[in-house]
Write an enzyme that holds these catalytic residues in place. Structure first.
Site, PDB file in Angstrom:
ATOM      1  N   GLU A  25       0.953  -1.263  -0.294  1.00  0.00           N
ATOM      2  CA  GLU A  25      -0.024   0.364  -0.113  1.00  0.00           C
ATOM      3  C   GLU A  25       1.332   0.829  -0.089  1.00  0.00           C
ATOM      4  O   GLU A  25       2.022   0.986   0.115  1.00  0.00           O
ATOM      5  CB  GLU A  25      -1.069   0.142   1.139  1.00  0.00           C
ATOM      6  CG  GLU A  25      -0.556   0.082   2.553  1.00  0.00           C
ATOM      7  CD  GLU A  25      -0.869   1.071   3.550  1.00  0.00           C
ATOM      8  OE1 GLU A  25      -1.284   1.731   3.198  1.00  0.00           O
ATOM      9  OE2 GLU A  25      -0.941   0.307   5.107  1.00  0.00           O
ATOM     10  N   LYS A 159      -3.147  -1.716  15.686  1.00  0.00           N
ATOM     11  CA  LYS A 159      -2.804  -0.516  16.567  1.00  0.00           C
ATOM     12  C   LYS A 159      -3.217  -0.522  18.020  1.00  0.00           C
ATOM     13  O   LYS A 159      -4.869  -0.505  18.027  1.00  0.00           O
ATOM     14  CB  LYS A 159      -2.722   0.830  16.283  1.00  0.00           C
ATOM     15  CG  LYS A 159      -1.479   0.943  14.828  1.00  0.00           C
ATOM     16  CD  LYS A 159      -1.199   2.748  14.878  1.00  0.00           C
ATOM     17  CE  LYS A 159      -2.571   3.045  14.052  1.00  0.00           C
ATOM     18  NZ  LYS A 159      -2.960   2.040  12.293  1.00  0.00           N
TER      19      LYS A 159
HETATM   20  N1  PSU Z   1      -1.808   1.332  10.473  1.00  0.00           N
HETATM   21  C1  PSU Z   1      -0.316   1.714   9.952  1.00  0.00           C
HETATM   22  N2  PSU Z   1      -0.210   3.201   9.320  1.00  0.00           N
HETATM   23  C2  PSU Z   1      -1.260   3.472   8.305  1.00  0.00           C
HETATM   24  C3  PSU Z   1      -2.042   2.660   8.416  1.00  0.00           C
HETATM   25  C4  PSU Z   1      -2.550   1.656   9.331  1.00  0.00           C
HETATM   26  O1  PSU Z   1       0.114   1.420  11.115  1.00  0.00           O
HETATM   27  O2  PSU Z   1      -0.483   4.126   7.359  1.00  0.00           O
HETATM   28  C5  PSU Z   1      -3.061   2.672   6.986  1.00  0.00           C
HETATM   29  C6  PSU Z   1      -3.170   2.170   6.164  1.00  0.00           C
HETATM   30  O3  PSU Z   1      -3.323   2.394   5.288  1.00  0.00           O
HETATM   31  C7  PSU Z   1      -4.898   2.083   6.605  1.00  0.00           C
HETATM   32  C8  PSU Z   1      -5.555   3.067   6.936  1.00  0.00           C
HETATM   33  O4  PSU Z   1      -5.495   1.230   5.146  1.00  0.00           O
HETATM   34  O5  PSU Z   1      -4.055   3.224   7.922  1.00  0.00           O
HETATM   35  C9  PSU Z   1      -6.688   3.187   7.898  1.00  0.00           C
HETATM   36  O6  PSU Z   1      -7.314   4.228   8.251  1.00  0.00           O
HETATM   37  P1  PSU Z   1      -7.955   5.175   8.904  1.00  0.00           P
HETATM   38  O7  PSU Z   1      -7.976   4.439  10.192  1.00  0.00           O
HETATM   39  O8  PSU Z   1      -8.688   6.224   8.193  1.00  0.00           O
HETATM   40  O9  PSU Z   1      -9.416   3.811   7.680  1.00  0.00           O
END
Ligand code: PSU
Ligand code: MN
Length: 312
Positions: A25, A159
């Site tokens: 990604e 996380k």
């Molecule tokens: N977890 C990480 N670093 C990140 C992300 C998740 O440790 O950069 C990113 C990933 O691309 C994940 C996104 O799909 O954050 C999720 O975003 P949201 O919580 O807004 O759905």
């Protein structure tokens, strides 16, 4: 507007020959890691996939075109430009129509990888159910998309800033299997153990690949698979530092009324700055470990499929 996938020749060749390919990604590069470090880390992540014998395909949208596999100049732009949107699946059509640049999340990377014929994907942490989701309704689109996209996602769990048990319940509801890699504990991203258990464990990349193939054979492969790969205990973030930073970070988000897609990048940034790089080091180590494991699973999958084809 052009909705065709623009696939890097190296990736297209591997896919055409049934070779192992790992999707990566780009949100983690553009919005999850600090400027100045992200470009170098992008190369390291791709390097881990290659060291496992697979071809990396970093996914993004550039100039309104879906790109499967990026060259060095594309990675420069993604890591250095100030105008890279964070694109979940709902944003993809908008970015194409408006000819924008954007980084793809777990949700949109999975969707595009599947469309390109890539079955294995490595990331850092999966998005999940946020604390207080019963009021805020903040549940990452990553989960809903995984429920309908047959891609195996290697991640270090979610996380600990999220509602971990809520996320595990939601994955169960969505029929997304969760496999611990050589562990019974669901990893907590910066920490090896979130305090919650996984329903299944596998010991080898071959076993993970076999799970994917068994799901296909059963026609129960509408959803993806989460392969949860913990950071080794001796490399995890100090637990007290983690807990203190988490409490301060959550309070800061609330005080600043941070919502929507800004929540995850703002919290990551807070962790990296307030731990003086300690969380960043862990973040990088776990992503590199996931990229290496995803490469091994892609190799196992490709070999098993080739053996089955030559036996029939
Ligand atoms: N977890 C990480 N670093 C990140 C992300 C998740 O440790 O950069 C990113 C990933 O691309 C994940 C996104 O799909 O954050 C999720 O975003 P949201 O919580 O807004 O759905
Ligand atoms: Mn969210």
């Amino acid at each position: 507007m052009n909705a065709d996938l623009e696939i890097l020749p190296e990736v297209a060749d591997a896919l055409a020959g049934g070779g192992p390919v790992v999707a990566l990604e780009s949100t983690i590069l553009a919005h999850g890691l600090p400027r100045g470090d992200n470009r170098r880390i992008a190369d390291q992540i791709e390097g881990q996939v290659r060291a496992s014998g697979a071809v990396p395909a970093t996914i993004a949208v550039l100039d309104g075109r879906v790109r499967i596999g990026l060259g060095p100049a594309d990675l420069d732009r993604l890591c250095e430009s100030d105008d890279i949107a964070k694109l979940s699946v709902r944003d993809l059509g908008v970015a194409l129509a408006l000819h924008r640049d954007g980084a793809t999340t777990v949700a949109s990377t999975s969707a595009l990888a599947h469309r390109a014929g890539i079955g294995v994907f490595a990331t850092g942490g999966l998005g999940g159910v946020h604390r207080g989701a019963a009021q805020s309704f903040d549940i990452s689109a990553d989960l809903g998309v995984l429920a309908s996209t047959p891609v195996l996602v290697v991640c270090a769990g979610v996380k600990s800033i999220l509602d971990v048990p809520g996320t595990l319940e939601y994955l169960e509801t969505l029929s997304v299997p969760v496999l611990g890699y050589r562990t019974d504990a669901f990893p907590g991203f910066y920490l090896s153990d979130s305090g919650y258990r996984v329903p299944w464990r596998v010991e080898t990349p071959e076993q993970a690949a076999d799970v994917v193939l068994a799901r296909r054979a059963l026609h129960t492969d509408g959803a993806g698979v989460v392969l949860a790969n913990p950071i080794p205990v001796d490399q995890q973030l100090d637990i007290d530092l983690h807990d203190r930073t988490l409490a301060a970070g959550l309070a800061l988000l609330e005080a600043n009324h941070v919502t929507g897609k800004d929540v995850t990048p703002r919290l990551l940034e807070f962790f990296h700055s307030s731990t003086h790089g300690a969380s960043l080091r862990v973040n990088v180590d776990l992503v590199l470990g996931n990229a290496a494991l995803a490469g091994q699973v892609a190799v196992a999958l490709s070999l098993t499929l080739a053996q089955a084809a030559s036996a029939s």
